[in-house]
Write an enzyme that holds these catalytic residues in place. Structure first.
Site, PDB file in Angstrom:
ATOM      1  N   GLY A  31       0.807  -1.218   0.000  1.00  0.00           N
ATOM      2  CA  GLY A  31       0.000   0.000   0.000  1.00  0.00           C
ATOM      3  C   GLY A  31       0.837   1.262   0.000  1.00  0.00           C
ATOM      4  O   GLY A  31       2.018   1.227  -0.344  1.00  0.00           O
ATOM      5  N   ALA A  32       0.194   2.396   0.391  1.00  0.00           N
ATOM      6  CA  ALA A  32       0.807   3.725   0.249  1.00  0.00           C
ATOM      7  C   ALA A  32       1.310   3.841  -1.192  1.00  0.00           C
ATOM      8  O   ALA A  32       2.487   4.102  -1.451  1.00  0.00           O
ATOM      9  CB  ALA A  32       1.917   3.951   1.268  1.00  0.00           C
ATOM     10  N   LEU A  33       0.377   3.608  -2.096  1.00  0.00           N
ATOM     11  CA  LEU A  33       0.720   3.428  -3.514  1.00  0.00           C
ATOM     12  C   LEU A  33       1.223   4.710  -4.151  1.00  0.00           C
ATOM     13  O   LEU A  33       0.792   5.817  -3.825  1.00  0.00           O
ATOM     14  CB  LEU A  33      -0.508   2.913  -4.270  1.00  0.00           C
ATOM     15  CG  LEU A  33      -1.095   1.589  -3.760  1.00  0.00           C
ATOM     16  CD1 LEU A  33      -2.296   1.184  -4.607  1.00  0.00           C
ATOM     17  CD2 LEU A  33      -0.046   0.476  -3.745  1.00  0.00           C
ATOM     18  N   HIS A  34       2.162   4.523  -5.083  1.00  0.00           N
ATOM     19  CA  HIS A  34       2.710   5.645  -5.858  1.00  0.00           C
ATOM     20  C   HIS A  34       2.875   5.192  -7.301  1.00  0.00           C
ATOM     21  O   HIS A  34       2.535   4.044  -7.640  1.00  0.00           O
ATOM     22  CB  HIS A  34       4.027   6.129  -5.236  1.00  0.00           C
ATOM     23  CG  HIS A  34       5.010   5.024  -4.986  1.00  0.00           C
ATOM     24  ND1 HIS A  34       5.586   4.299  -6.005  1.00  0.00           N
ATOM     25  CD2 HIS A  34       5.503   4.502  -3.838  1.00  0.00           C
ATOM     26  CE1 HIS A  34       6.411   3.397  -5.491  1.00  0.00           C
ATOM     27  NE2 HIS A  34       6.371   3.484  -4.174  1.00  0.00           N
ATOM     28  N   HIS A  37       4.264   1.643  -8.051  1.00  0.00           N
ATOM     29  CA  HIS A  37       3.292   0.544  -7.987  1.00  0.00           C
ATOM     30  C   HIS A  37       2.393   0.559  -9.228  1.00  0.00           C
ATOM     31  O   HIS A  37       2.089  -0.488  -9.794  1.00  0.00           O
ATOM     32  CB  HIS A  37       2.385   0.698  -6.753  1.00  0.00           C
ATOM     33  CG  HIS A  37       3.097   0.650  -5.440  1.00  0.00           C
ATOM     34  ND1 HIS A  37       3.232   1.747  -4.617  1.00  0.00           N
ATOM     35  CD2 HIS A  37       3.720  -0.365  -4.788  1.00  0.00           C
ATOM     36  CE1 HIS A  37       3.883   1.410  -3.527  1.00  0.00           C
ATOM     37  NE2 HIS A  37       4.202   0.135  -3.599  1.00  0.00           N
ATOM     38  N   GLY A 149       9.059  -4.916  -8.680  1.00  0.00           N
ATOM     39  CA  GLY A 149       9.879  -3.778  -9.091  1.00  0.00           C
ATOM     40  C   GLY A 149      11.375  -4.032  -8.939  1.00  0.00           C
ATOM     41  O   GLY A 149      11.810  -4.592  -7.930  1.00  0.00           O
ATOM     42  N   SER A 187       9.306   5.684  -3.446  1.00  0.00           N
ATOM     43  CA  SER A 187       9.176   4.709  -2.364  1.00  0.00           C
ATOM     44  C   SER A 187       8.079   5.178  -1.430  1.00  0.00           C
ATOM     45  O   SER A 187       7.921   6.386  -1.200  1.00  0.00           O
ATOM     46  CB  SER A 187      10.499   4.628  -1.593  1.00  0.00           C
ATOM     47  OG  SER A 187      10.282   3.998  -0.348  1.00  0.00           O
TER      48      SER A 187
HETATM   49  P1  AMP Z   1       6.017  -2.353  -1.603  1.00  0.00           P
HETATM   50  O1  AMP Z   1       4.626  -1.805  -1.499  1.00  0.00           O
HETATM   51  O2  AMP Z   1       7.074  -1.395  -1.206  1.00  0.00           O
HETATM   52  O3  AMP Z   1       6.155  -3.716  -0.991  1.00  0.00           O
HETATM   53  O4  AMP Z   1       6.247  -2.571  -3.157  1.00  0.00           O
HETATM   54  C1  AMP Z   1       5.375  -3.369  -3.916  1.00  0.00           C
HETATM   55  C2  AMP Z   1       6.013  -3.596  -5.265  1.00  0.00           C
HETATM   56  O5  AMP Z   1       6.241  -2.345  -5.903  1.00  0.00           O
HETATM   57  C3  AMP Z   1       7.396  -4.287  -5.158  1.00  0.00           C
HETATM   58  O6  AMP Z   1       7.506  -5.238  -6.205  1.00  0.00           O
HETATM   59  C4  AMP Z   1       8.341  -3.140  -5.347  1.00  0.00           C
HETATM   60  O7  AMP Z   1       9.598  -3.517  -5.895  1.00  0.00           O
HETATM   61  C5  AMP Z   1       7.588  -2.273  -6.327  1.00  0.00           C
HETATM   62  N1  AMP Z   1       8.082  -0.905  -6.300  1.00  0.00           N
HETATM   63  C6  AMP Z   1       8.301  -0.128  -5.195  1.00  0.00           C
HETATM   64  N2  AMP Z   1       8.838   1.071  -5.553  1.00  0.00           N
HETATM   65  C7  AMP Z   1       8.962   1.029  -6.910  1.00  0.00           C
HETATM   66  C8  AMP Z   1       9.464   1.951  -7.877  1.00  0.00           C
HETATM   67  N3  AMP Z   1       9.930   3.150  -7.522  1.00  0.00           N
HETATM   68  N4  AMP Z   1       9.452   1.581  -9.175  1.00  0.00           N
HETATM   69  C9  AMP Z   1       8.978   0.359  -9.547  1.00  0.00           C
HETATM   70  N5  AMP Z   1       8.497  -0.542  -8.678  1.00  0.00           N
HETATM   71  C10 AMP Z   1       8.493  -0.227  -7.379  1.00  0.00           C
END
Ligand code: AMP
Length: 282
Positions: A31-34, A37, A149, A187
């Site tokens: 979550g806390a999507l950007h 994601h 990612g 992030s």
């Molecule tokens: P997280 O929510 O941080 O667990 O990330 C979920 C997915 O999004 C993981 O596969 C991460 O590698 C990917 N992700 C996080 N930040 C980025 C980014 N800046 N660019 C591409 N993918 C990302």
């Protein structure tokens, strides 16, 4: 978009999709999507007939309780973003749904040296937690393709290993890192940084670029040591590692050999946040 909170409900929907021969793309997140994601979701929308996204802040992958407690939660905004991207299914489970037998007696995965280097060295238990949650989610969602990612380079390699050792027939697709215009890797943890801190955090991207541009001009020892010094002189309080490794195995590499694919990786603290980033060098 349909939102499921229980394993039982999402399983019956997955079964229906499978019966209709729909190819399932899966994007697990905390979550806390950007936009990072969302780039994974857009890839899934291109490759698959149905895109499933999960939001679950997995307690077993946090080695630092403060990091877990402070992990940003923006569920309403996340749902809006996912609706806008036309995600088909959102899975939003509780801890009890994912770990019905609790989080103590969980499976151990043989990840080999990958578990003890870089992130594994500084975040003991982290990759076991990642494998526990991803394995469980894969059993529930049964996707044809899994989108992750490159930002979490070592995590991608760990999941590749998980798919191998558990004989899981899912295609792992690694999506390039999304960055701010100035280069800072997106992030969820960036929201904990002030504007000034974000600007200073750019030192990570600058260090990675410097290593890439000088890979044949200086020794790897010089490049990593200078990188660490640069970060400490530019607003970082602690550097866990600045490392140059083989891009396929993540084993450390000591000198340049023509043709070897490399990756430079950094983890450092821009107080109070620990940031990671990487850059491949061909
Ligand atoms: P997280 O929510 O941080 O667990 O990330 C979920 C997915 O999004 C993981 O596969 C991460 O590698 C990917 N992700 C996080 N930040 C980025 C980014 N800046 N660019 C591409 N993918 C990302």
């Amino acid at each position: 978009m349909i939102l499921y909170k229980t394993v039982q409900d999402i399983r019956s929907q997955i079964k229906t999709l499978k019966e209709k021969n729909q190819k399932i793309g899966f994007v697990p997140t905390m979550g806390a999507l950007h936009e990072g994601h969302l780039s994974l979701i857009r890839q899934s929308k291109q490759h698959a007939d149905a895109t499933v996204c999960s939001i679950f802040v997995n307690p077993t992958q946090f080695n630092d309780i403060k990091d877990f407690e402070k992990y940003p939660i923006t569920i309403e905004k996340d749902i809006m973003l996912l609706e806008r991207e036309k995600v088909d299914i959102l899975f939003l489970p509780t801890v009890a749904e994912i770990y019905p037998d609790g989080t103590k007696e969980v499976k151990h995965y043989e990840l080999g040296y990958l578990e003890n280097i870089l992130e594994g060295k500084y975040r003991p238990g982290h990759f076991q937690g990642v494998c526990q949650v991803v394995h469980r989610l894969l059993e529930i969602v049964q996707p044809d393709a899994l989108f992750m990612g490159q930002k979490d380079y070592q995590q991608c390699m760990v999941i590749k290993k998980l798919l191998e050792i558990e004989h899981i027939n899912t295609n792992l697709i690694i999506v390039p890192t999304k960055r701010e215009e100035d280069g800072l890797a997106l992030s969820s943890r960036n929201v904990r940084l002030s504007d000034d801190a974000k600007e200073e955090a750019l030192a990570i991207y600058k260090t990675l670029n410097h290593i890439k541009n000088n890979i044949q001009l200086a020794s790897f020892e010089e490049l990593t040591q200078n990188g660490e010094a640069y970060l400490l002189n530019n607003g970082f309080s602690k550097v866990d590692y600045v490392s140059i490794a083989d891009a396929n195995t993540l084993e450390p590499v000591e000198k340049y050999v023509a043709g070897q694919k490399l990756v430079a990786l950094i983890a450092a603290f821009k107080d109070p946040v620990r940031l990671i980033d990487n850059m491949t060098i061909n």
